[in-house]
Design an enzyme around this catalytic site. Structure first.
Site, short mmCIF file in Angstrom:
data_model
loop_
_atom_site.label_atom_id
_atom_site.label_comp_id
_atom_site.label_asym_id
_atom_site.label_seq_id
_atom_site.Cartn_x
_atom_site.Cartn_y
_atom_site.Cartn_z
N GLU A 1 -99.69 7.54 -40.36
CA GLU A 1 -99.76 7.92 -41.78
C GLU A 1 -101.15 8.52 -42.04
OE1 GLU A 1 -99.67 4.52 -44.45
OE2 GLU A 1 -98.28 5.57 -45.76
N GLU B 1 -93.70 -4.03 -48.71
CA GLU B 1 -93.53 -2.60 -48.96
C GLU B 1 -94.70 -1.90 -48.29
OE1 GLU B 1 -91.17 -1.02 -50.26
OE2 GLU B 1 -90.08 -2.39 -51.56
N CYS C 1 -96.98 6.27 -50.49
CA CYS C 1 -96.26 5.68 -49.35
C CYS C 1 -95.07 6.54 -48.95
CB CYS C 1 -95.80 4.28 -49.71
SG CYS C 1 -94.82 4.25 -51.22
N LYS D 1 -102.84 -9.97 -57.78
CA LYS D 1 -104.13 -9.61 -57.18
C LYS D 1 -104.15 -8.08 -57.19
CE LYS D 1 -106.88 -8.38 -53.64
NZ LYS D 1 -107.35 -7.03 -54.00
P1 NAD Z 1 -104.20 -2.19 -48.02
O1 NAD Z 1 -103.23 -2.82 -47.11
O2 NAD Z 1 -105.58 -1.91 -47.52
O3 NAD Z 1 -104.41 -3.06 -49.35
C1 NAD Z 1 -103.34 -3.43 -50.17
C2 NAD Z 1 -103.75 -4.66 -50.96
O4 NAD Z 1 -103.91 -5.74 -50.04
C3 NAD Z 1 -105.07 -4.54 -51.70
O5 NAD Z 1 -105.00 -5.22 -52.92
C4 NAD Z 1 -106.05 -5.24 -50.76
O6 NAD Z 1 -107.17 -5.76 -51.42
C5 NAD Z 1 -105.17 -6.35 -50.21
N1 NAD Z 1 -105.61 -6.90 -48.92
C6 NAD Z 1 -106.45 -6.35 -48.00
N2 NAD Z 1 -106.62 -7.20 -46.96
C7 NAD Z 1 -105.87 -8.30 -47.22
C8 NAD Z 1 -105.60 -9.51 -46.52
N3 NAD Z 1 -106.16 -9.78 -45.33
N4 NAD Z 1 -104.74 -10.40 -47.07
C9 NAD Z 1 -104.15 -10.16 -48.25
N5 NAD Z 1 -104.39 -9.03 -48.98
C10 NAD Z 1 -105.23 -8.11 -48.46
O7 NAD Z 1 -103.49 -0.86 -48.56
P2 NAD Z 1 -104.11 0.28 -49.49
O8 NAD Z 1 -105.06 1.08 -48.70
O9 NAD Z 1 -104.56 -0.32 -50.78
O10 NAD Z 1 -102.79 1.14 -49.81
C11 NAD Z 1 -102.34 2.15 -49.01
C12 NAD Z 1 -101.17 1.70 -48.16
O11 NAD Z 1 -100.17 1.14 -49.01
C13 NAD Z 1 -100.49 2.83 -47.44
O12 NAD Z 1 -100.16 2.44 -46.14
C14 NAD Z 1 -99.25 3.08 -48.27
O13 NAD Z 1 -98.22 3.73 -47.57
C15 NAD Z 1 -98.89 1.73 -48.70
N6 NAD Z 1 -98.05 1.74 -49.91
C16 NAD Z 1 -96.73 1.36 -49.81
C17 NAD Z 1 -95.91 1.42 -50.93
C18 NAD Z 1 -94.45 1.02 -50.86
O14 NAD Z 1 -93.87 0.70 -51.91
N7 NAD Z 1 -93.83 1.00 -49.70
C19 NAD Z 1 -96.43 1.86 -52.14
C20 NAD Z 1 -97.76 2.24 -52.20
C21 NAD Z 1 -98.57 2.15 -51.07
#
Ligand code: NAD
Length: 480
Positions: free
Chosen positions: A382, A249, A283, A174
């Site tokens: 963050e 993650e 992240c 996804k």
């Molecule tokens: P997000 O949590 O908003 O979305 C991540 C993914 O989850 C997207 O594909 C989104 O569509 C999906 N999603 C949203 N709601 C959902 C639900 N209820 N159920 C299942 N999936 C759902 O995060 P973002 O804004 O896309 O990314 C930024 C965040 O990701 C930051 O907090 C960052 O630190 C973190 N991040 C972590 C890593 C790591 O490897 N630790 C790497 C990159 C980003």
């Protein structure tokens, strides 16, 4: 503008309800593509075919080294289209072009690393008694779900999908609704291969629809989620309701701890790069600078000087800092900057920037906030923008206390020439990765990566991530 389709059961499809989502270029705000707004039915179709394929002889009979060849082929395709893909990632995510190239190169390395690993994931034999052979095998878990954030799409998809296929699983991706473009190209690459239909599926759409349906689907056997803490908790709960394991993650508030005995120029480079990469939307961004009090004026002076010389521009212009993803994210970052005017002291940046020819993008001057109160929102949450917060400490003990003072624990940088102090801190810090006198270590494809505390659990990258996608079976054989 491209009209893109998702990929289920070897077919390119629109959403089952015909709806779509527009995708924008963060540098300009222009619409560049539309993707299907997937539904629960679409997710179900993808999971069902992934399940059928997983159980099929067609997939079971593919030998481990042949799975490796599949992954090598993808690496070759990524390499052949490296220029186009780097540009695409830059246009889709807004990151400077050189960082787009770095991401494609990392993706190529993931497919090669896990391609090479495919025929080397071995089991054990255990000595029990004479007349009994006991062996342990690692079997694939089955249908693996991969939910991806918008900030490093190609890297994050590649690292988990390659490990899952190496170990014999089938995949449902996804992608992020804001940045699906490179995932689409990767999907085309899988479509071009001669592999059983249903090994790789890609459903597009919103998180609360497609992501939620996928993480709660009873026929999914493992969920890899990368994203925010809040969503990670929801995904974890949905999967746990089906007794399905998850790798989470999540976010970070990573510190760079700087002592007076560091190599100053190397440390300034490390601290600045750790926060400006991808405009701080990383992240593992080094978003907290902890500096020894006696050294603060000298060191911070150099960092401020460097920040004031940083250039801001569209991804394709390849400046130091690109745009924030969109207006919503920009406003969120600006809330922290406004808070800093009341609670802290802005030493550099803090203002919106207009980039000529790219007026529809949301750009922020790289910003340094000093005098941050350790338990405040600025210190704990963050920010996800090019914003560095500064704290001081008197001694090693206080540096450790500050480093461990947030709910996160993803990455820590330690900058000192005292190797004993560095190892002591590394042993006491709650952080999944510790870098001493460097930060990032060449992309770290081979190194386990993941969080302590609310930064998540489970590990991606490196050899250890292969075990996310296997389940252990013990077999005891009595013979005469
Ligand atoms: P997000 O949590 O908003 O979305 C991540 C993914 O989850 C997207 O594909 C989104 O569509 C999906 N999603 C949203 N709601 C959902 C639900 N209820 N159920 C299942 N999936 C759902 O995060 P973002 O804004 O896309 O990314 C930024 C965040 O990701 C930051 O907090 C960052 O630190 C973190 N991040 C972590 C890593 C790591 O490897 N630790 C790497 C990159 C980003």
């Amino acid at each position: 503008m491209e009209t893109l389709k998702m990929y289920i059961n070897g077919k390119w499809l629109e959403s089952s309800n015909g709806e779509s989502i527009n995708v924008k270029n963060p540098s300009s705000g222009e619409i560049i593509a539309s993707i299907p707004r997937g539904t629960t039915e679409d997710v179900d179709a993808a999971v069902q075919v992934a399940k059928t394929t997983f159980r099929s002889e067609a997939w079971r009979s593919v030998k481990p080294h042949e799975r490796g060849e599949i992954l090598f082929s993808i690496a070759e395709k990524l390499k052949a289209d490296r220029d186009e893909l780097a540009r695409l990632e830059t246009i889709d995510v807004g990151k400077p072009l050189s960082q787009g190239y770095a991401d494609i190169d990392a993706a190529i390395r993931y497919f090669r690393f896990y391609g090479g690993a495919a025929d080397k994931v071995m089991g054990d034999t255990i000595p029990i008694e004479d007349g009994l052979i006991d062996y342990v095998v690692r079997e694939p878990v089955g249908v693996t779900a991969h939910i991806v954030p918008w900030n490093y799409p190609i890297q994050i998809i590649s690292r988990s999908v390659a490990a899952a296929i190496a170990t014999g699983n089938t995949v449902v991706v996804k992608s992020a609704e804001d940045t699906p473009m490179s995932a689409m190209r990767l999907t085309q690459f899988f479509d071009e291969l001669d592999i059983p239909v249903g090994v790789f599926n890609h459903v597009t759409g919103y998180g609360y629809e497609v992501g939620a349906a996928l993480s709660g689907h009873p026929s999914v056997n493992h969920v890899t989620f990368t994203g925010s803490v809040q969503t990670g908790i929801a995904v974890g709960q949905a999967a746990t309701a089906n007794v399905v394991p998850v790798t989470l993650e999540l976010g970070g508030k990573s510190p760079n701890i700087v002592f007076a005995d560091c190599d100053v120029d190397n440390t300034v480079d490390g601290v600045v790069n750790a926060i400006i990469q991808n405009a701080g939307q990383t992240c593992s961004a080094g978003s907290r600078l902890l500096v020894e009090e006696s050294f603060k004026d000298e060191f911070l002076g150099k960092v401020v000087e460097r920040f004031k010389g940083l250039t801001v521009g569209a991804g394709i212009q390849d400046k130091d800092v690109g745009p924030i993803l969109n207006e919503k994210q920009f406003n969120r970052v600006m809330e922290f900057v406004e808070l800093a005017k009341e609670e802290g002291k802005i030493l550099a940046g803090g203002n919106q920037v207009t980039v000529e020819g790219f007026e529809g993008g949301f750009y922020l001057e790289p910003t340094i906030i000093d005098a941050v109160i350790p338990d405040s929102k600025l210190a704990q949450e963050e920010i996800f923008g090019p914003v560095l917060t500064v704290f001081t400490f008197k001694d090693t003990a206080e540096s450790l206390e500050l480093a461990n003072s947030t709910d996160y624990g993803l990455v820590t940088g330690i900058w000192t020439s005292d190797i004993s102090r560095a190892h002591y801190l590394a042993s006491r810090i709650d952080s999944g990765q510790v870098f001493i006198n460097n930060y990032g270590a060449g992309g770290g494809i081979q190194m386990p990566f993941g969080g302590y505390k609310k930064s998540g659990f489970g590990r991606e990258k490196g050899w250890i991530a292969l075990y996310n996608y296997t389940v252990v079976k013990n077999v005891a054989v009595r013979y005469n």
